[in-house]
Design a protein around this motif. Structure first.
Motif, PDB file in Angstrom:
ATOM      1  N   SER A  83       0.805  -1.227   0.000  1.00 37.94           N
ATOM      2  CA  SER A  83       0.000   0.000   0.000  1.00 37.94           C
ATOM      3  C   SER A  83       0.832   1.267   0.000  1.00 37.94           C
ATOM      4  CB  SER A  83      -0.919   0.008   1.228  1.00 37.94           C
ATOM      5  OG  SER A  83      -1.828  -1.070   1.178  1.00 37.94           O
ATOM      6  N   GLY A  84       2.149   1.141  -0.018  1.00 36.26           N
ATOM      7  CA  GLY A  84       3.023   2.308  -0.052  1.00 36.26           C
ATOM      8  C   GLY A  84       4.470   1.865  -0.111  1.00 36.26           C
ATOM      9  N   VAL A  85       5.329   2.695  -0.749  1.00 36.19           N
ATOM     10  CA  VAL A  85       6.742   2.349  -0.906  1.00 36.19           C
ATOM     11  C   VAL A  85       7.623   3.557  -0.601  1.00 36.19           C
ATOM     12  CG1 VAL A  85       8.557   1.766  -2.580  1.00 36.19           C
ATOM     13  CG2 VAL A  85       6.419   0.519  -2.605  1.00 36.19           C
ATOM     14  N   ALA A  86       8.688   3.309   0.155  1.00 35.06           N
ATOM     15  CA  ALA A  86       9.776   4.266   0.304  1.00 35.06           C
ATOM     16  C   ALA A  86      10.944   3.748  -0.517  1.00 35.06           C
ATOM     17  CB  ALA A  86      10.173   4.410   1.768  1.00 35.06           C
ATOM     18  N   VAL A  87      11.544   4.603  -1.331  1.00 34.47           N
ATOM     19  CA  VAL A  87      12.624   4.149  -2.208  1.00 34.47           C
ATOM     20  C   VAL A  87      13.766   5.152  -2.175  1.00 34.47           C
ATOM     21  CG1 VAL A  87      11.531   5.244  -4.213  1.00 34.47           C
ATOM     22  CG2 VAL A  87      13.234   3.437  -4.569  1.00 34.47           C
ATOM     23  N   SER A  88      14.974   4.613  -2.217  1.00 31.78           N
ATOM     24  CA  SER A  88      16.164   5.444  -2.416  1.00 31.78           C
ATOM     25  C   SER A  88      16.579   5.275  -3.874  1.00 31.78           C
ATOM     26  CB  SER A  88      17.293   4.996  -1.485  1.00 31.78           C
ATOM     27  OG  SER A  88      18.443   5.783  -1.694  1.00 31.78           O
ATOM     28  N   PRO A  89      16.205   6.218  -4.742  1.00 35.73           N
ATOM     29  CA  PRO A  89      16.437   6.036  -6.182  1.00 35.73           C
ATOM     30  C   PRO A  89      17.920   5.902  -6.521  1.00 35.73           C
ATOM     31  CG  PRO A  89      14.962   7.907  -5.744  1.00 35.73           C
ATOM     32  CD  PRO A  89      15.548   7.510  -4.442  1.00 35.73           C
ATOM     33  N   MET A  98       9.283   6.591 -13.793  1.00 38.15           N
ATOM     34  CA  MET A  98       8.961   5.391 -13.001  1.00 38.15           C
ATOM     35  C   MET A  98       8.164   5.773 -11.758  1.00 38.15           C
ATOM     36  SD  MET A  98      12.455   3.159 -12.877  1.00 38.15           S
ATOM     37  CE  MET A  98      13.459   2.908 -14.326  1.00 38.15           C
ATOM     38  N   ILE A  99       8.646   6.781 -11.054  1.00 40.45           N
ATOM     39  CA  ILE A  99       7.982   7.196  -9.817  1.00 40.45           C
ATOM     40  C   ILE A  99       6.574   7.711 -10.113  1.00 40.45           C
ATOM     41  CG2 ILE A  99       8.065   8.871  -7.911  1.00 40.45           C
ATOM     42  CD1 ILE A  99      11.143   8.600  -8.027  1.00 40.45           C
ATOM     43  N   LYS A 100       6.420   8.398 -11.239  1.00 34.78           N
ATOM     44  CA  LYS A 100       5.094   8.867 -11.651  1.00 34.78           C
ATOM     45  C   LYS A 100       4.145   7.684 -11.844  1.00 34.78           C
ATOM     46  CE  LYS A 100       2.748  11.563 -15.250  1.00 34.78           C
ATOM     47  NZ  LYS A 100       1.825  10.506 -15.711  1.00 34.78           N
ATOM     48  N   GLU A 101       4.624   6.631 -12.508  1.00 32.19           N
ATOM     49  CA  GLU A 101       3.786   5.451 -12.753  1.00 32.19           C
ATOM     50  C   GLU A 101       3.447   4.731 -11.457  1.00 32.19           C
ATOM     51  OE1 GLU A 101       6.093   3.242 -15.532  1.00 32.19           O
ATOM     52  OE2 GLU A 101       5.610   4.553 -17.235  1.00 32.19           O
ATOM     53  N   TRP A 102       4.440   4.563 -10.563  1.00 39.15           N
ATOM     54  CA  TRP A 102       4.174   3.903  -9.290  1.00 39.15           C
ATOM     55  C   TRP A 102       3.171   4.701  -8.463  1.00 39.15           C
ATOM     56  CZ3 TRP A 102      10.145   3.708  -8.475  1.00 39.15           C
ATOM     57  CH2 TRP A 102      10.686   2.688  -9.264  1.00 39.15           C
ATOM     58  N   SER A 103       3.290   6.023  -8.526  1.00 39.89           N
ATOM     59  CA  SER A 103       2.436   6.895  -7.712  1.00 39.89           C
ATOM     60  C   SER A 103       0.983   6.887  -8.153  1.00 39.89           C
ATOM     61  CB  SER A 103       2.972   8.331  -7.752  1.00 39.89           C
ATOM     62  OG  SER A 103       4.250   8.397  -7.167  1.00 39.89           O
ATOM     63  N   ALA A 115      14.385  12.539  -5.637  1.00 43.43           N
ATOM     64  CA  ALA A 115      14.142  12.639  -7.073  1.00 43.43           C
ATOM     65  C   ALA A 115      13.305  13.895  -7.312  1.00 43.43           C
ATOM     66  CB  ALA A 115      13.419  11.397  -7.593  1.00 43.43           C
ATOM     67  N   PRO A 116      13.926  15.064  -7.280  1.00 44.60           N
ATOM     68  CA  PRO A 116      13.191  16.318  -7.477  1.00 44.60           C
ATOM     69  C   PRO A 116      12.453  16.328  -8.807  1.00 44.60           C
ATOM     70  CG  PRO A 116      15.444  16.739  -6.758  1.00 44.60           C
ATOM     71  CD  PRO A 116      15.369  15.283  -7.102  1.00 44.60           C
ATOM     72  N   GLY A 117      11.243  16.867  -8.775  1.00 44.96           N
ATOM     73  CA  GLY A 117      10.459  16.949 -10.003  1.00 44.96           C
ATOM     74  C   GLY A 117       9.658  15.703 -10.298  1.00 44.96           C
TER      75      GLY A 117
END
Length: 320
Positions: A83-89, A98-103, A115-117
């Motif tokens: 239900s949620g993920v913390a990631v160190s890109p 990728m982050i947009k799709e996961w979000s 990951a600014p932006g």
């Protein structure tokens, strides 16, 4: 095609979860690190404590330092129902999409590396520009009369590397300290040592070497000891690698800037728990700038072994 199947599977899974929610089923969250290191074991201890406190299931994943591996891990986690993920890109600039799709499916936050932006809801970790300046202050104390310095890091494009190097240069601006260059190793510890050895040959007048990632300082120390120059070149480190902490109290490494990876893990899970339960960013405690800063700590001679004991206790607490 695999990517499309994963996203479609995830959509179907979350749709079904909304219809058939099981009140007794534990919430599932995840924390994804960007490579194996003791640093991440300390973060895992924080994740573990938060999961126990909140009575939830949390998966802690460590991939290699590639965007492809992180994508595979998080795609699979989404399909599994987290239900949620913390990631160190591993490479923030190349992971915005990728982050947009996961979000689109779950709350995503960045821990340790930002990951600014991107569509991440928050960054939680160190102010790395400020930490770089602290590193520079240590360097000025180590070299009161100035001198030539070489810096080392894993990935030049990682936001942590960009920010720390920027802060380091800011701190020594206007002094007699000359930072010659930043050498990278792509996370390869063998290459990290070879970089240090090559720098010593190319610049025999080096006064200090700065390691901006945890494994860099031990690699530098190995290179200096093999060349019998350990007493001639100062080492400034980052993080709390066991070799670094021992070497500080032995007088072989001048000092280190420690982050708080335990807090990265603990606070990330606490934050994701709130977000996954429907809290807004404001309700979850995310400030307007979407930056949750965890303070750093400077260690010098006489403080290394005491801090190592604390780190060893964190590792010992992990359930295997």
């Amino acid at each position: 095609m695999r990517h499309l199947i994963i996203l479609l599977s995830a959509a179907l899974l979350f749709a079904s979860c909304k219809v058939e929610e099981k009140p007794n089923q534990k919430l599932k969250l995840a924390f994804v690190a960007n490579g194996p290191a003791d640093f991440w074991l300390y973060a895992q201890a924080g994740v573990q404590d938060a999961a126990k406190e909140l009575d939830i299931d949390v998966q802690f994943k460590v991939g290699d330092q590639t965007t492809a591996k992180q994508k595979q891990i998080i795609d699979d986690l989404i399909v599994s129902g987290v239900s949620g993920v913390a990631v160190s890109p591993a490479n923030p600039k190349n992971q915005v999409q990728m982050i947009k799709e996961w979000s689109e499916y779950i709350p995503v936050i960045c821990a340790d590396s930002d990951a600014p932006g991107s569509a991440r809801l928050s960054y939680l970790g160190t102010d790395n520009v400020a930490a770089g300046r602290e590193c520079g202050e240590l360097l000025k104390k180590a070299l009161p009369n100035g001198g030539k310095v070489m810096a080392f890091v894993g990935l030049r494009d990682a936001q942590t590397a960009i920010d720390r190097y920027k802060g380091l240069k800011q701190a020594v601006e206007g002094t007699k300290i000359e930072i010659i260059d930043l050498r990278t190793d792509n996370g390869d510890r063998v290459k990290a040592r070879r970089n240090a050895e090559d720098a010593l040959i190319a610049h025999p007048d080096l006064a200090a070497m700065v390691g901006l990632w945890a494994y860099n300082a031990p690699a530098i120390l190995g290179a200096l000891e093999s060349s019998n120059r350990a007493d001639q070149v100062k080492i400034i480190a980052f993080d709390e690698d066991p070799v670094t902490l021992n070497a500080i109290d032995e007088g072989k490494i001048y000092g280190t800037i420690c982050q708080n990876p335990y807090a990265f893990g603990y606070e990330s899970i606490k934050l994701l728990h709130k977000l996954s339960k429907g809290a807004s960013a404001t309700e979850a405690g995310i400030p307007a700038n979407q930056q949750i800063i965890i303070p750093t700590k400077t260690l010098i001679k006489g403080q290394g072994l005491e801090y190592k004991k604390y780190c060893d206790e964190l590792k010992a607490s992990l359930k295997h």
